[in-house]
Scaffold this motif. Structure first.
Motif, PDB file in Angstrom:
ATOM      1  N   THR A  46     -59.777  17.578 -21.472  1.00 22.50           N
ATOM      2  CA  THR A  46     -60.328  18.411 -20.400  1.00 22.50           C
ATOM      3  C   THR A  46     -61.834  18.508 -20.608  1.00 22.50           C
ATOM      4  O   THR A  46     -62.302  19.225 -21.497  1.00 22.50           O
ATOM      5  N   PRO A  47     -62.622  17.785 -19.811  1.00 20.39           N
ATOM      6  CA  PRO A  47     -64.074  17.836 -19.977  1.00 20.39           C
ATOM      7  C   PRO A  47     -64.648  19.159 -19.482  1.00 20.39           C
ATOM      8  O   PRO A  47     -64.009  19.871 -18.697  1.00 20.39           O
ATOM      9  N   TYR A  48     -65.839  19.483 -19.953  1.00 18.59           N
ATOM     10  CA  TYR A  48     -66.528  20.675 -19.442  1.00 18.59           C
ATOM     11  C   TYR A  48     -66.970  20.456 -17.995  1.00 18.59           C
ATOM     12  O   TYR A  48     -66.871  21.354 -17.157  1.00 18.59           O
ATOM     13  N   TYR A  49     -67.466  19.267 -17.725  1.00 23.11           N
ATOM     14  CA  TYR A  49     -67.937  18.888 -16.389  1.00 23.11           C
ATOM     15  C   TYR A  49     -67.573  17.440 -16.126  1.00 23.11           C
ATOM     16  O   TYR A  49     -67.298  16.679 -17.055  1.00 23.11           O
ATOM     17  N   THR A  50     -67.590  17.062 -14.874  1.00 26.19           N
ATOM     18  CA  THR A  50     -67.495  15.656 -14.508  1.00 26.19           C
ATOM     19  C   THR A  50     -68.678  15.300 -13.609  1.00 26.19           C
ATOM     20  O   THR A  50     -69.333  16.176 -13.037  1.00 26.19           O
ATOM     21  N   ILE A  51     -68.921  14.004 -13.508  1.00 27.42           N
ATOM     22  CA  ILE A  51     -69.966  13.484 -12.629  1.00 27.42           C
ATOM     23  C   ILE A  51     -69.286  12.631 -11.570  1.00 27.42           C
ATOM     24  O   ILE A  51     -68.451  11.782 -11.876  1.00 27.42           O
ATOM     25  N   GLY A 105     -89.342  -0.404  -4.767  1.00 25.63           N
ATOM     26  CA  GLY A 105     -90.535  -0.721  -5.540  1.00 25.63           C
ATOM     27  C   GLY A 105     -90.265  -0.467  -7.009  1.00 25.63           C
ATOM     28  O   GLY A 105     -89.337  -1.027  -7.588  1.00 25.63           O
ATOM     29  N   SER A 106     -91.043   0.418  -7.604  1.00 26.11           N
ATOM     30  CA  SER A 106     -90.829   0.762  -9.015  1.00 26.11           C
ATOM     31  C   SER A 106     -90.112   2.094  -9.185  1.00 26.11           C
ATOM     32  O   SER A 106     -89.870   2.526 -10.317  1.00 26.11           O
ATOM     33  N   THR A 107     -89.760   2.737  -8.076  1.00 25.48           N
ATOM     34  CA  THR A 107     -89.147   4.067  -8.141  1.00 25.48           C
ATOM     35  C   THR A 107     -87.629   3.974  -8.044  1.00 25.48           C
ATOM     36  O   THR A 107     -87.086   3.456  -7.060  1.00 25.48           O
ATOM     37  N   LEU A 108     -86.962   4.481  -9.070  1.00 24.18           N
ATOM     38  CA  LEU A 108     -85.503   4.546  -9.081  1.00 24.18           C
ATOM     39  C   LEU A 108     -85.076   5.968  -8.740  1.00 24.18           C
ATOM     40  O   LEU A 108     -85.539   6.932  -9.355  1.00 24.18           O
ATOM     41  N   THR A 109     -84.209   6.103  -7.743  1.00 25.98           N
ATOM     42  CA  THR A 109     -83.678   7.404  -7.341  1.00 25.98           C
ATOM     43  C   THR A 109     -82.182   7.438  -7.610  1.00 25.98           C
ATOM     44  O   THR A 109     -81.456   6.514  -7.242  1.00 25.98           O
ATOM     45  N   ALA A 110     -81.739   8.497  -8.260  1.00 23.52           N
ATOM     46  CA  ALA A 110     -80.306   8.683  -8.541  1.00 23.52           C
ATOM     47  C   ALA A 110     -79.843   9.982  -7.905  1.00 23.52           C
ATOM     48  O   ALA A 110     -80.505  11.025  -8.047  1.00 23.52           O
ATOM     49  N   THR A 111     -78.734   9.915  -7.201  1.00 25.19           N
ATOM     50  CA  THR A 111     -78.121  11.106  -6.612  1.00 25.19           C
ATOM     51  C   THR A 111     -76.691  11.194  -7.114  1.00 25.19           C
ATOM     52  O   THR A 111     -75.970  10.189  -7.138  1.00 25.19           O
ATOM     53  N   PHE A 112     -76.280  12.392  -7.524  1.00 19.47           N
ATOM     54  CA  PHE A 112     -74.939  12.562  -8.079  1.00 19.47           C
ATOM     55  C   PHE A 112     -74.525  14.023  -7.952  1.00 19.47           C
ATOM     56  O   PHE A 112     -75.340  14.896  -7.635  1.00 19.47           O
ATOM     57  N   THR A 113     -73.248  14.276  -8.224  1.00 16.63           N
ATOM     58  CA  THR A 113     -72.705  15.630  -8.158  1.00 16.63           C
ATOM     59  C   THR A 113     -72.144  16.026  -9.515  1.00 16.63           C
ATOM     60  O   THR A 113     -71.383  15.261 -10.128  1.00 16.63           O
ATOM     61  N   ILE A 114     -72.529  17.206  -9.983  1.00 10.93           N
ATOM     62  CA  ILE A 114     -71.973  17.778 -11.215  1.00 10.93           C
ATOM     63  C   ILE A 114     -70.857  18.738 -10.819  1.00 10.93           C
ATOM     64  O   ILE A 114     -71.071  19.671 -10.032  1.00 10.93           O
ATOM     65  N   ASN A 115     -69.664  18.508 -11.364  1.00 14.02           N
ATOM     66  CA  ASN A 115     -68.496  19.321 -11.032  1.00 14.02           C
ATOM     67  C   ASN A 115     -68.053  20.122 -12.256  1.00 14.02           C
ATOM     68  O   ASN A 115     -67.829  19.556 -13.324  1.00 14.02           O
ATOM     69  N   TYR A 116     -67.891  21.427 -12.076  1.00 12.61           N
ATOM     70  CA  TYR A 116     -67.394  22.271 -13.171  1.00 12.61           C
ATOM     71  C   TYR A 116     -65.894  22.037 -13.367  1.00 12.61           C
ATOM     72  O   TYR A 116     -65.136  21.932 -12.414  1.00 12.61           O
ATOM     73  N   VAL A 117     -65.481  21.987 -14.642  1.00 18.15           N
ATOM     74  CA  VAL A 117     -64.053  21.841 -14.955  1.00 18.15           C
ATOM     75  C   VAL A 117     -63.583  22.965 -15.873  1.00 18.15           C
ATOM     76  O   VAL A 117     -62.600  23.650 -15.579  1.00 18.15           O
ATOM     77  N   ILE A 136     -74.708  23.383 -10.781  1.00 16.63           N
ATOM     78  CA  ILE A 136     -73.512  22.713 -10.279  1.00 16.63           C
ATOM     79  C   ILE A 136     -73.785  22.229  -8.867  1.00 16.63           C
ATOM     80  O   ILE A 136     -74.443  22.906  -8.083  1.00 16.63           O
ATOM     81  N   GLY A 137     -73.244  21.057  -8.534  1.00 23.80           N
ATOM     82  CA  GLY A 137     -73.439  20.524  -7.192  1.00 23.80           C
ATOM     83  C   GLY A 137     -74.262  19.257  -7.209  1.00 23.80           C
ATOM     84  O   GLY A 137     -74.387  18.583  -8.239  1.00 23.80           O
TER      85      GLY A 137
END
Length: 219
Positions: free
Chosen positions: A117-122, A131-143, A178-179
């Motif tokens: 049982t993880p504390y959080y998931t992604i 170009g040279s800019t890396l953008t990451a979008t993700f969701t942190i979920n409480y467990v 979270i979110g």
């Protein structure tokens, strides 16, 4: 007296050779650390995340076999056929310590799962390079647990291995909440000139290992 000593040495040598001639284990136990049917992505560097195998009924019962977990949550080790107990090592993984034991009967090549049982998931992670800019979008979920995430990391490397120890570039956000989270990093010319560029997200609470997204190729 010399004859006795000489005879003793020969006996010891014979015993030693007999021990050395035992066949090495060839049966493969493989498996995955999972939550809700999905592999838990972890740090794969330096054997940080581990499981332990015990074989009841043998003199070395209290000396476990260490099983190292790869960054994708998989593990593999060679054993003799027999009955084993598989447990997680406290403090080495991004999950609640529960001391759950999985009984494994190894008879020929065997597979198993170790549930945690993880504390959080992604989830819902995406990466885009402009170009040279890396953008990451993700969701942190409480467990589970009572601690808020202390840090979110965006990690980049030019090999298949990426974590908070093995990387070329990184950026982090403290207390991401979270979110949905968005992170950006401007990559160096050295990184961009690499034939392979991979990225990965990590989220950790204070004093614990990070949980990660899977490694994704961005170039």
């Amino acid at each position: 007296m010399k004859k006795i000593i000489y005879f003793f040495i020969i006996i010891c040598f014979a015993i030693s050779c007999g021990i050395d001639n035992y066949d090495a284990p060839e049966t493969v136990l493989s498996g995955n650390i999972v939550y809700n049917g999905e592999n838990i992505q972890v740090m794969g560097t330096d054997g940080t995340v581990q499981l332990e195998l015990y074989q009841p009924g043998y003199d070395l019962t209290n000396s476990p076999i260490t099983v190292y977990v790869a960054q994708d949550g998989s593990f593999q080790t060679k054993l003799f056929n027999g009955n084993y107990k598989l447990v997680a090592t406290d403090g080495t993984g991004p999950w609640v310590s529960s001391h759950d034991t999985v009984k494994v009967v190894v008879s020929g090549n065997t597979t198993c799962e170790y549930q945690v049982t993880p504390y959080y998931t992604i989830s819902d992670e995406s990466f885009s390079l402009s170009g040279s800019t890396l953008t990451a979008t993700f969701t942190i979920n409480y467990v589970a647990g009572s601690s808020d995430p202390a840090q979110a990391m965006l990690l980049v490397n030019n090999t298949a291995f990426v974590d908070e120890i093995v990387y070329m570039e990184r950026t982090e956000i403290d207390s991401p909440g979270i979110g949905q989270v968005t992170m950006t990093i401007d990559l160096s010319d050295e990184t961009l000139s690499s034939v392979l560029v991979n990225a990965r997200i990590g989220v950790k609470i204070e004093g614990e290992q990070a949980i990660y997204s899977s490694v994704q190729q961005i170039k």
